[in-house]
Design a protein around this motif. Structure first.
Motif, short mmCIF file in Angstrom:
data_model
loop_
_atom_site.label_atom_id
_atom_site.label_comp_id
_atom_site.label_asym_id
_atom_site.label_seq_id
_atom_site.Cartn_x
_atom_site.Cartn_y
_atom_site.Cartn_z
N ARG A 1 42.98 36.53 39.00
CA ARG A 1 43.62 37.84 37.98
C ARG A 1 44.67 39.03 38.14
NH1 ARG A 1 41.89 37.41 32.88
NH2 ARG A 1 39.93 35.90 32.32
N ARG A 2 45.89 39.02 38.65
CA ARG A 2 46.18 39.72 39.10
C ARG A 2 46.62 41.13 39.36
NH1 ARG A 2 49.14 34.88 40.08
NH2 ARG A 2 50.30 34.21 41.86
N ALA A 3 46.60 41.15 37.34
CA ALA A 3 46.18 42.99 37.32
C ALA A 3 45.50 43.48 37.21
CB ALA A 3 46.28 42.45 35.75
N HIS A 4 43.99 42.78 37.73
CA HIS A 4 42.52 43.57 37.03
C HIS A 4 42.73 44.34 39.06
CE1 HIS A 4 38.22 43.93 37.98
NE2 HIS A 4 38.24 43.20 36.73
N PRO A 5 41.84 44.82 37.82
CA PRO A 5 41.89 46.35 39.75
C PRO A 5 41.12 45.93 40.87
CG PRO A 5 40.82 47.26 37.21
CD PRO A 5 40.56 46.01 37.13
N PHE B 1 40.01 31.27 40.85
CA PHE B 1 40.05 30.57 39.85
C PHE B 1 40.38 28.77 41.83
CE2 PHE B 1 40.30 32.26 36.41
CZ PHE B 1 39.39 31.39 35.77
N GLY B 2 39.73 27.87 41.70
CA GLY B 2 40.07 26.75 42.66
C GLY B 2 39.11 25.56 42.82
N ALA C 1 37.33 26.16 39.28
CA ALA C 1 35.90 26.84 39.12
C ALA C 1 36.19 27.82 39.64
CB ALA C 1 34.83 26.60 39.07
N ALA C 2 35.35 28.89 39.03
CA ALA C 2 35.24 30.02 39.21
C ALA C 2 35.43 30.46 40.51
CB ALA C 2 34.53 30.97 38.19
N ILE C 3 36.16 31.77 41.86
CA ILE C 3 35.44 31.42 42.69
C ILE C 3 35.45 32.46 43.08
CG2 ILE C 3 36.17 31.59 45.15
CD1 ILE C 3 38.13 29.00 44.53
N ILE C 4 35.89 34.20 42.45
CA ILE C 4 35.64 35.27 42.43
C ILE C 4 34.82 35.25 41.25
CG2 ILE C 4 36.37 37.70 43.05
CD1 ILE C 4 37.97 36.61 45.09
N ALA C 5 34.36 36.26 40.58
CA ALA C 5 34.21 36.88 39.09
C ALA C 5 32.90 38.17 39.38
CB ALA C 5 32.83 35.67 38.48
N PRO D 1 30.17 46.23 28.63
CA PRO D 1 30.41 46.37 27.12
C PRO D 1 31.85 47.10 27.34
CG PRO D 1 27.92 45.73 26.99
CD PRO D 1 28.21 46.58 28.99
N GLY D 2 32.60 46.13 27.32
CA GLY D 2 33.93 47.20 26.82
C GLY D 2 34.58 48.02 27.49
N GLN D 3 34.15 47.50 28.82
CA GLN D 3 34.55 48.43 30.05
C GLN D 3 35.26 47.12 31.16
OE1 GLN D 3 33.29 52.65 31.35
NE2 GLN D 3 31.59 51.44 29.76
N PRO D 4 36.10 45.98 30.64
CA PRO D 4 36.86 45.32 31.81
C PRO D 4 37.51 45.10 33.04
CG PRO D 4 38.39 45.26 29.72
CD PRO D 4 36.48 46.08 28.98
N ASP D 5 37.51 46.35 32.84
CA ASP D 5 38.08 46.50 34.21
C ASP D 5 37.72 48.21 34.93
OD1 ASP D 5 40.84 44.96 33.37
OD2 ASP D 5 42.35 47.09 32.42
N SER D 6 35.80 48.15 34.54
CA SER D 6 35.68 49.22 35.41
C SER D 6 34.52 47.69 35.40
CB SER D 6 34.86 50.05 34.83
OG SER D 6 35.98 50.80 34.02
N PRO D 7 34.59 47.46 36.76
CA PRO D 7 33.30 46.02 36.88
C PRO D 7 31.84 46.82 37.71
CG PRO D 7 35.30 45.66 38.74
CD PRO D 7 35.49 46.67 37.09
#
Length: 695
Positions: free
Chosen positions: A451-455, A493-494, A502-506, A511-517
């Protein structure tokens, strides 16, 4: 012609008709005569009243006029009606738009008083309710009226009722907001969708009749409105100031990555004027003027981007204002809150080598390049001992650290701080690693997508990264049945030891803040890949530290719009969060209880604030909440325009059949005609009687 209420007419006729006749029968007919004394007449009058109590009626014009007027009043009381198209439906839905543009002020042409579009909408709605009070629906009864307000969402103000007092009270209770229509659409769109949803669900109040929808708004109706026969009552003020507005439609601020003491402010201005317009823009820092600039905004719908820079190392509230007066005040001010120029304190938990922690050298180097306030490395044993002692003492472990990095270590419990893990999972559903002895685990693998757009992965290229042997997968599916499932996002993924993709980085976000991990897990250790020496790794570390902590070389400002919920983190010992009015003072606007959970930093939703401003907060980590309008659709002051005939959206036939703009067969009441006839006959009778008395 039929009578809707014949019983009332019959009862009135049975009482009024005989009463009029009796009055005429008992009344003595005397001719004016001048006499010297009334002494001799008293006995004669008594004898006449005793011997001849009733006398035959003598035909007179006045008597017939009185009888005709009385008959007209009685017929009006019986509510006569004729067959024809009903003036209104049995149910009427009144929609009042109270988005930000409805607060635009204008001078009334007839009085010169300053009013808003919302004032005009309420006035016209009251007039319409007055008309409904004198009308009847298809069934002949009074129409049932429902009031719906529309801004960021639709809200039912009252259930269908024939009590016009309640309807008018609900219309008057609608307050102005600084909200924009949902998704940039007109404010009434949310109310229209709500009514369509109610019709599709077959609610009894909607299905009883074909409702008539009347919207009072300054914007054109959405395409859905044509399918349900909605009518627009436009309230846009006067032409001379309908375009006299300019506002702030975007605002953000960020600390410089090389010089955190410098703040860059980015804003965008827009004007509704058909001509270029100069504006005076000011930047205030905690209420004190820092910068002022003259900006010329192009003609509508053009905009003018503005960049401002100031030196300020402390946490502050940045306010951008437009000093040029116009018809809408809500978009003339916008504010953001930015933290102090600070770097985070980071704790690294690494494997033990000779009784000392042995973190990966590339990881240490990337973290040191960020110049953290503190960088400390401990072994897993020391980390767990501190956690155990903190639980015994009732305090938060490693409280001085904003970020904990686990290098090939999985802790016994997830800490309350933000975490970054390499080569190990976290004891949370969805963030554990799936290990296997499958033969494919010996082969090397590359990233297939990310996901290139994720912070955390912005400007990070993983094309050349190789992991050998294949890493374990992050078991995101394990959280599918938990409330946290929607908060866990796979970032990369890879091929893994258990799956071809499968997911390699997660990451796990509130809740409600997907761009604030709050937590990021990398399933492989740096020693098993060539990522450490690659130029993309320091970029990833910088992004991850900033996204997880909100601190670092470049810190973004915080703000919310009037259409989105405000989510904050309560203080560690707080039991409630108080929100004080934006105008200052100690008036409490909202009081939200903090739930008792094991996570002291669990985010708290304060709800949507419909009015813009800088609200003071108590009981949470941040001192203020900056709420802004920032909506081009409101700044441009929507003007009504006809909707194209082919713009109607698809509406289910069963829903469209319940709503129709075709003439409705019914009964039209004509009682007011008879009332006017009765008043006219009574007036003629009075004139004739007065003339006879003078003669």
């Amino acid at each position: 012609m039929t009578f809707i209420d014949p019983h009332s007419g019959l009862i009135a006729a049975a009482i009024a008709g005989p009463t009029l006749l009796i009055l005429y029968l008992l009344r003595l007919r005397r001719r004016p005569l001048r006499v010297s004394s009334t002494l001799l007449w008293d006995q004669a009058v008594k004898d006449l009243q005793v011997n001849v109590p009733f006398r035959w009626l003598r035909p007179s014009v006045i008597f017939f006029l009185q009888l005709a007027a009385l008959a007209a009043f009685v017929i009006a009381l019986a509510r006569p009606a004729i067959q024809g198209p009903a003036p209104v439906a049995d149910q009427v839905v009144i929609i009042i738009d109270h988005t930000a543009s409805m607060s635009a002020a204008y001078s009334a042409a007839e009085t010169g008083d300053v009013k808003t579009r919302l004032d005009e909408a309420k006035h016209r709605a009251r007039q319409y309710v007055g008309q409904l009070a004198r009308s009847s629906g298809i069934s002949g009864g009074r129409p049932m009226i429902q009031v719906v307000s529309a801004a960021g969402h639709g809200r039912i103000r009252c259930a269908p009722t024939s009590d016009t007092r309640e309807v008018i009270d609900q219309i008057e209770s609608i307050e102005p907001t600084d909200q924009a229509g949902e998704g940039g659409e007109p404010g009434v769109s949310a109310a229209i969708r709500m009514l369509l949803s109610a019709a599709a669900k077959g609610e009894e109040s909607i299905q009883q009749s074909r409702p008539e929808v009347v919207a009072f708004s300054d914007a054109p109706l959405p395409a859905d409105a044509a399918a349900i026969g909605a009518r627009l009552v436009s309230v846009t003020g006067t032409d001379q100031n309908a375009r006299d507005n300019a506002g702030i439609v975007a605002l953000n601020a960020r600390r410089d990555s090389a010089d955190p003491g410098t703040i860059h402010v980015f804003t965008r201005l827009q004007s509704a004027s058909p001509q270029p317009r100069p504006l005076a823009v000011r930047l205030l820092v905690d209420g004190e003027l820092a910068l002022a600039r003259e900006v010329t905004v192009p003609a509508s719908p053009g905009d003018a981007p503005v960049s401002l820079s100031i030196k300020h190392a402390e946490a502050c509230t940045l306010i951008v204002t437009i000093d040029t007066p116009d018809v809408l005040a809500a978009d003339n001010t916008a504010a953001v809150q930015i933290d102090a120029a600070s770097s985070p304190a980071i704790l690294i938990v690494a494997p033990t080598t000779g009784d000392k922690p042995d973190p990966d050298p590339f990881l240490i180097g990337a973290l040191e390049s960020l110049r953290p306030r503190q960088l400390r490395t401990v072994t897993q044993g020391a980390y767990e001992r501190e956690c155990a002692e903190a639980r015994t003492d009732g305090r938060q472990p490693w409280r001085a650290c904003e970020l904990i990095v686990f290098d090939r270590i999985e802790p016994a419990a997830a800490p309350p701080q933000a975490t970054l893990s390499f080569g190990a999972g976290l004891p949370l559903d969805g963030l554990r690693l799936t290990k296997t002895d499958h033969p494919s685990s010996l082969r090397a693998s590359r990233f297939s997508t990310w996901r290139r757009a994720h912070p955390a992965l912005r400007y990070v290229s993983l094309d050349s990264i190789v992991v050998a042997p294949s890493p374990s997968a992050i078991d995101i599916d394990a959280a599918a049945e938990t409330p946290a499932a929607s908060s866990i996002v796979a970032l990369a993924f890879g091929p893994t030891a258990s799956s071809d993709n499968a997911a390699i980085i997660a990451a796990l976000s509130p809740p409600g803040q997907p761009d604030s991990p709050r937590r990021i897990v990398v399933s492989f250790s740096l020693a098993r890949s060539n990522w450490g020496p690659d130029h993309s790794f320091p970029v990833f570390i910088s992004n991850a530290v900033e996204a997880l902590t909100g601190l670092g070389g470049a810190t973004s400002a915080r703000s919310w719009t009037t259409s989105e919920p405000v989510v904050v983190r309560p203080a560690e010992s707080a039991r409630e969060v108080l929100v004080f009015t934006a105008e200052g003072g100690d008036t409490i606007v909202t009081r939200v209880q903090v739930p008792l959970t094991d996570e002291p930093s669990e985010p708290l939703n304060l709800g949507v604030f419909p009015r813009s401003g800088v609200y003071r907060l108590s009981g949470c980590e941040q001192p203020v909440a900056c709420i802004n309008l920032l909506a081009s659709s409101e700044t441009l002051l929507p003007q009504p325009r006809p909707s194209p005939a082919n713009a109607t959206r698809a509406v289910p036939p069963e829903v469209a059949g319940a709503w129709s703009n075709e003439p409705r067969p019914g009964q039209r009441e004509v009682w007011h005609w008879f009332l006017l006839i009765g008043v006219g006959l009574a007036s003629v009778e009075w004139v004739l009687f007065a003339r006879g008395m003078r003669g």
